[in-house]
Design a protein around this motif. Structure first.
Motif, PDB file in Angstrom:
ATOM      1  N   GLY A   1       4.980   1.769  10.431  1.00 25.07           N
ATOM      2  CA  GLY A   1       5.842   1.444  11.572  1.00 25.07           C
ATOM      3  C   GLY A   1       6.269  -0.017  11.657  1.00 25.07           C
ATOM      4  N   GLN A   2       5.865  -0.821  10.684  1.00 22.44           N
ATOM      5  CA  GLN A   2       6.245  -2.241  10.696  1.00 22.44           C
ATOM      6  C   GLN A   2       7.241  -2.533   9.598  1.00 22.44           C
ATOM      7  OE1 GLN A   2       2.800  -4.863  10.556  1.00 22.44           O
ATOM      8  NE2 GLN A   2       3.508  -5.608  12.530  1.00 22.44           N
ATOM      9  N   ASN A   3       8.233  -3.388   9.915  1.00 26.33           N
ATOM     10  CA  ASN A   3       9.260  -3.719   8.930  1.00 26.33           C
ATOM     11  C   ASN A   3       8.951  -5.067   8.270  1.00 26.33           C
ATOM     12  OD1 ASN A   3      11.596  -3.699   7.446  1.00 26.33           O
ATOM     13  ND2 ASN A   3      12.948  -4.186   9.167  1.00 26.33           N
ATOM     14  N   HIS A   4       8.721  -5.045   6.956  1.00 26.52           N
ATOM     15  CA  HIS A   4       8.505  -6.287   6.207  1.00 26.52           C
ATOM     16  C   HIS A   4       9.742  -6.530   5.350  1.00 26.52           C
ATOM     17  CE1 HIS A   4       4.171  -6.094   7.165  1.00 26.52           C
ATOM     18  NE2 HIS A   4       4.315  -4.797   6.975  1.00 26.52           N
ATOM     19  N   LEU A   5      10.305  -7.755   5.435  1.00 25.91           N
ATOM     20  CA  LEU A   5      11.527  -8.067   4.683  1.00 25.91           C
ATOM     21  C   LEU A   5      11.227  -9.028   3.543  1.00 25.91           C
ATOM     22  CD1 LEU A   5      13.925  -8.581   7.733  1.00 25.91           C
ATOM     23  CD2 LEU A   5      13.906  -6.619   6.187  1.00 25.91           C
ATOM     24  N   PHE A   6      11.855  -8.781   2.386  1.00 22.78           N
ATOM     25  CA  PHE A   6      11.685  -9.643   1.204  1.00 22.78           C
ATOM     26  C   PHE A   6      13.070  -9.963   0.667  1.00 22.78           C
ATOM     27  CE2 PHE A   6       8.218  -6.673   1.639  1.00 22.78           C
ATOM     28  CZ  PHE A   6       7.107  -7.508   1.630  1.00 22.78           C
ATOM     29  N   GLU A   7      13.300 -11.265   0.392  1.00 19.37           N
ATOM     30  CA  GLU A   7      14.640 -11.674  -0.031  1.00 19.37           C
ATOM     31  C   GLU A   7      14.619 -12.289  -1.429  1.00 19.37           C
ATOM     32  OE1 GLU A   7      17.252 -13.731   2.948  1.00 19.37           O
ATOM     33  OE2 GLU A   7      17.249 -15.288   1.400  1.00 19.37           O
TER      34      GLU A   7
ATOM     35  N   PHE B   1      10.535   1.911   1.226  1.00 16.73           N
ATOM     36  CA  PHE B   1      11.302   0.669   1.135  1.00 16.73           C
ATOM     37  C   PHE B   1      12.701   0.961   0.603  1.00 16.73           C
ATOM     38  CE2 PHE B   1      11.482  -0.374  -3.399  1.00 16.73           C
ATOM     39  CZ  PHE B   1      10.479   0.421  -3.926  1.00 16.73           C
ATOM     40  N   ALA B   2      13.626   0.069   0.968  1.00 16.90           N
ATOM     41  CA  ALA B   2      15.016   0.210   0.544  1.00 16.90           C
ATOM     42  C   ALA B   2      15.574  -1.174   0.276  1.00 16.90           C
ATOM     43  CB  ALA B   2      15.823   0.888   1.650  1.00 16.90           C
ATOM     44  N   ASP B   3      16.552  -1.244  -0.630  1.00 12.26           N
ATOM     45  CA  ASP B   3      17.158  -2.554  -0.893  1.00 12.26           C
ATOM     46  C   ASP B   3      18.652  -2.521  -0.614  1.00 12.26           C
ATOM     47  OD1 ASP B   3      18.068  -1.033  -3.014  1.00 12.26           O
ATOM     48  OD2 ASP B   3      17.542  -2.489  -4.558  1.00 12.26           O
ATOM     49  N   ASP B   4      19.203  -3.690  -0.340  1.00  8.86           N
ATOM     50  CA  ASP B   4      20.645  -3.835  -0.217  1.00  8.86           C
ATOM     51  C   ASP B   4      21.012  -5.182  -0.806  1.00  8.86           C
ATOM     52  OD1 ASP B   4      23.102  -2.659   0.591  1.00  8.86           O
ATOM     53  OD2 ASP B   4      23.247  -4.129   2.192  1.00  8.86           O
ATOM     54  N   SER B   5      22.073  -5.193  -1.610  1.00  4.70           N
ATOM     55  CA  SER B   5      22.447  -6.415  -2.330  1.00  4.70           C
ATOM     56  C   SER B   5      23.938  -6.662  -2.240  1.00  4.70           C
ATOM     57  CB  SER B   5      22.131  -6.292  -3.817  1.00  4.70           C
ATOM     58  OG  SER B   5      20.842  -5.843  -4.034  1.00  4.70           O
ATOM     59  N   GLY B   6      24.318  -7.863  -2.632  1.00  2.00           N
ATOM     60  CA  GLY B   6      25.738  -8.167  -2.732  1.00  2.00           C
ATOM     61  C   GLY B   6      25.980  -9.593  -3.159  1.00  2.00           C
ATOM     62  N   LEU B   7      27.265  -9.896  -3.316  1.00  2.00           N
ATOM     63  CA  LEU B   7      27.702 -11.213  -3.761  1.00  2.00           C
ATOM     64  C   LEU B   7      28.247 -11.991  -2.566  1.00  2.00           C
ATOM     65  CD1 LEU B   7      28.480 -13.109  -6.187  1.00  2.00           C
ATOM     66  CD2 LEU B   7      30.676 -11.904  -6.236  1.00  2.00           C
ATOM     67  N   GLU B   8      27.779 -13.227  -2.400  1.00  2.01           N
ATOM     68  CA  GLU B   8      28.292 -14.079  -1.321  1.00  2.01           C
ATOM     69  C   GLU B   8      28.987 -15.286  -1.945  1.00  2.01           C
ATOM     70  OE1 GLU B   8      25.210 -13.151   2.327  1.00  2.01           O
ATOM     71  OE2 GLU B   8      24.778 -14.908   1.088  1.00  2.01           O
TER      72      GLU B   8
ATOM     73  N   ILE C   1      15.476 -12.801 -13.899  1.00  2.00           N
ATOM     74  CA  ILE C   1      15.930 -13.870 -12.988  1.00  2.00           C
ATOM     75  C   ILE C   1      16.791 -13.379 -11.833  1.00  2.00           C
ATOM     76  CG2 ILE C   1      15.878 -15.592 -14.849  1.00  2.00           C
ATOM     77  CD1 ILE C   1      18.995 -15.391 -14.876  1.00  2.00           C
ATOM     78  N   SER C   2      17.123 -12.084 -11.833  1.00  2.00           N
ATOM     79  CA  SER C   2      18.105 -11.612 -10.853  1.00  2.00           C
ATOM     80  C   SER C   2      17.552 -11.602  -9.429  1.00  2.00           C
ATOM     81  CB  SER C   2      18.589 -10.211 -11.215  1.00  2.00           C
ATOM     82  OG  SER C   2      17.645  -9.250 -10.808  1.00  2.00           O
ATOM     83  N   HIS C   3      18.488 -11.612  -8.486  1.00  2.00           N
ATOM     84  CA  HIS C   3      18.182 -11.488  -7.058  1.00  2.00           C
ATOM     85  C   HIS C   3      17.281 -10.282  -6.792  1.00  2.00           C
ATOM     86  CE1 HIS C   3      21.749  -9.569  -8.472  1.00  2.00           C
ATOM     87  NE2 HIS C   3      21.908  -8.828  -7.396  1.00  2.00           N
ATOM     88  N   ARG C   4      17.630  -9.138  -7.427  1.00  2.00           N
ATOM     89  CA  ARG C   4      16.854  -7.907  -7.214  1.00  2.00           C
ATOM     90  C   ARG C   4      15.424  -8.085  -7.717  1.00  2.00           C
ATOM     91  NH1 ARG C   4      20.832  -4.949  -7.318  1.00  2.00           N
ATOM     92  NH2 ARG C   4      21.386  -5.637  -9.397  1.00  2.00           N
ATOM     93  N   ALA C   5      15.303  -8.680  -8.929  1.00  3.36           N
ATOM     94  CA  ALA C   5      13.979  -8.885  -9.517  1.00  3.36           C
ATOM     95  C   ALA C   5      13.132  -9.786  -8.622  1.00  3.36           C
ATOM     96  CB  ALA C   5      14.121  -9.496 -10.906  1.00  3.36           C
ATOM     97  N   LEU C   6      13.745 -10.849  -8.090  1.00  2.00           N
ATOM     98  CA  LEU C   6      12.987 -11.785  -7.250  1.00  2.00           C
ATOM     99  C   LEU C   6      12.485 -11.119  -5.975  1.00  2.00           C
ATOM    100  CD1 LEU C   6      15.221 -14.978  -7.666  1.00  2.00           C
ATOM    101  CD2 LEU C   6      13.059 -14.456  -8.808  1.00  2.00           C
ATOM    102  N   ALA C   7      13.359 -10.334  -5.336  1.00  2.00           N
ATOM    103  CA  ALA C   7      12.942  -9.644  -4.107  1.00  2.00           C
ATOM    104  C   ALA C   7      11.836  -8.628  -4.415  1.00  2.00           C
ATOM    105  CB  ALA C   7      14.146  -8.959  -3.462  1.00  2.00           C
ATOM    106  N   LEU C   8      11.993  -7.912  -5.522  1.00  2.60           N
ATOM    107  CA  LEU C   8      10.983  -6.912  -5.903  1.00  2.60           C
ATOM    108  C   LEU C   8       9.638  -7.557  -6.198  1.00  2.60           C
ATOM    109  CD1 LEU C   8      12.840  -4.361  -8.173  1.00  2.60           C
ATOM    110  CD2 LEU C   8      11.617  -3.891  -6.050  1.00  2.60           C
TER     111      LEU C   8
ATOM    112  N   VAL D   1      18.068  -7.963  -0.227  1.00  2.26           N
ATOM    113  CA  VAL D   1      17.020  -7.881   0.796  1.00  2.26           C
ATOM    114  C   VAL D   1      16.354  -6.516   0.679  1.00  2.26           C
ATOM    115  CG1 VAL D   1      16.473  -7.890   3.258  1.00  2.26           C
ATOM    116  CG2 VAL D   1      18.172  -9.486   2.359  1.00  2.26           C
ATOM    117  N   ILE D   2      15.034  -6.538   0.661  1.00  2.00           N
ATOM    118  CA  ILE D   2      14.263  -5.292   0.672  1.00  2.00           C
ATOM    119  C   ILE D   2      13.610  -5.151   2.039  1.00  2.00           C
ATOM    120  CG2 ILE D   2      12.215  -4.114  -0.254  1.00  2.00           C
ATOM    121  CD1 ILE D   2      12.735  -5.417  -2.920  1.00  2.00           C
ATOM    122  N   SER D   3      13.728  -3.965   2.606  1.00  2.00           N
ATOM    123  CA  SER D   3      13.001  -3.648   3.839  1.00  2.00           C
ATOM    124  C   SER D   3      11.909  -2.658   3.481  1.00  2.00           C
ATOM    125  CB  SER D   3      13.964  -3.022   4.862  1.00  2.00           C
ATOM    126  OG  SER D   3      13.234  -2.237   5.790  1.00  2.00           O
ATOM    127  N   LEU D   4      10.675  -3.049   3.772  1.00  2.00           N
ATOM    128  CA  LEU D   4       9.522  -2.160   3.543  1.00  2.00           C
ATOM    129  C   LEU D   4       9.014  -1.706   4.900  1.00  2.00           C
ATOM    130  CD1 LEU D   4       7.070  -0.981   1.884  1.00  2.00           C
ATOM    131  CD2 LEU D   4       6.009  -3.237   2.144  1.00  2.00           C
TER     132      LEU D   4
END
Ligand code: IMP
Length: 194
Positions: free
Chosen positions: A125-131, A66-73, A174-181, A118-121
């Motif tokens: 061979g299947q991609n599961h996404l968690f936001e 799995f890998a994560d990518d984050s940012g500010l919108e 409470i962070s975005h990363r914590a919630l996705a994890l 967003v985390i991609s697991l």
């Protein structure tokens, strides 16, 4: 025990996940599997970049990953800096990135913003996404010295302090990363008992 790679070089992030998945998975990071490539993050979305990283490892090392990518919108900036958060000012310097945001937001009334992860697991061979998302607003000035990146100018909704004034232990709840994890961990634990 089953192995799961976290596509990161950050030892601290690895330890956190290792503890959360203890007994379920042996968590390895990029160094552990001997992957020293700078995996390109050239996609236009967080989903795309997270998937580029997880699928690189899955394909080249034949391991679940799995890998994560984050940012500010920022709403008033058409969701910029978004995927360019780390190098918005064309430099990786947080202070310069913050300066550019404050300059673009000068006089702007709508201060609404959100951090997103967003985390991609990539599993069998299947991609599961968690936001994970945390909404808040952009301050007009910096406040606080903790944290990293845009923390000194981001005030989460429901608080009157910035992320940079918050204890790390509180931000990590409470962070975005914590919630996705949390979502991915729940998925993996659920799967193990199914
Ligand atoms: P990454 O995908 O987690 O490496 O995040 C990319 C960039 O987004 C970072 O370099 C920061 O500029 C910004 N960012 C992501 N998460 C946070 C955060 O929790 N606080 C402040 N900035 C963040």
């Amino acid at each position: 025990m089953k192995q799961l790679v976290f596509a990161t070089n950050n030892q601290h992030k690895t330890e956190e996940i290792r503890m959360a998945l203890e007994g379920l998975y042996e968590v390895l990071n990029l160094e552990d599997i001997g992957c020293f490539v700078d995996i390109p993050e050239t996609a236009a979305t967080f989903e795309g970049n997270a998937t580029l990283k997880s699928s690189y490892v899955a394909e080249h090392f034949r391991l679940d990953c799995f890998a994560d990518d984050s940012g500010l919108e920022i709403e008033a900036l058409n969701n910029e800096p978004g995927v360019y958060s780390a190098r918005y000012s064309c430099s990786r310097d947080s202070q310069e990135n913050i300066n550019l945001v404050l300059q673009k937001m000068n006089g702007v009334e709508n201060r609404k913003a959100r951090f997103k992860t967003v985390i991609s697991l990539m599993q069998n061979g299947q991609n599961h996404l968690f936001e994970g998302v945390i909404t808040g607003s952009i301050r007009t000035e910096l406040s606080g010295a903790k944290g990293f990146g845009y923390d000194p100018i981001f005030q989460p909704d429901g608080y009157n302090i910035t992320f940079a004034e918050m204890e790390m232990s509180e931000k990590n709840k409470i962070s975005h990363r914590a919630l996705a994890l949390q979502k991915m961990i729940a998925f993996l634990r659920n799967e193990a008992t199914a």
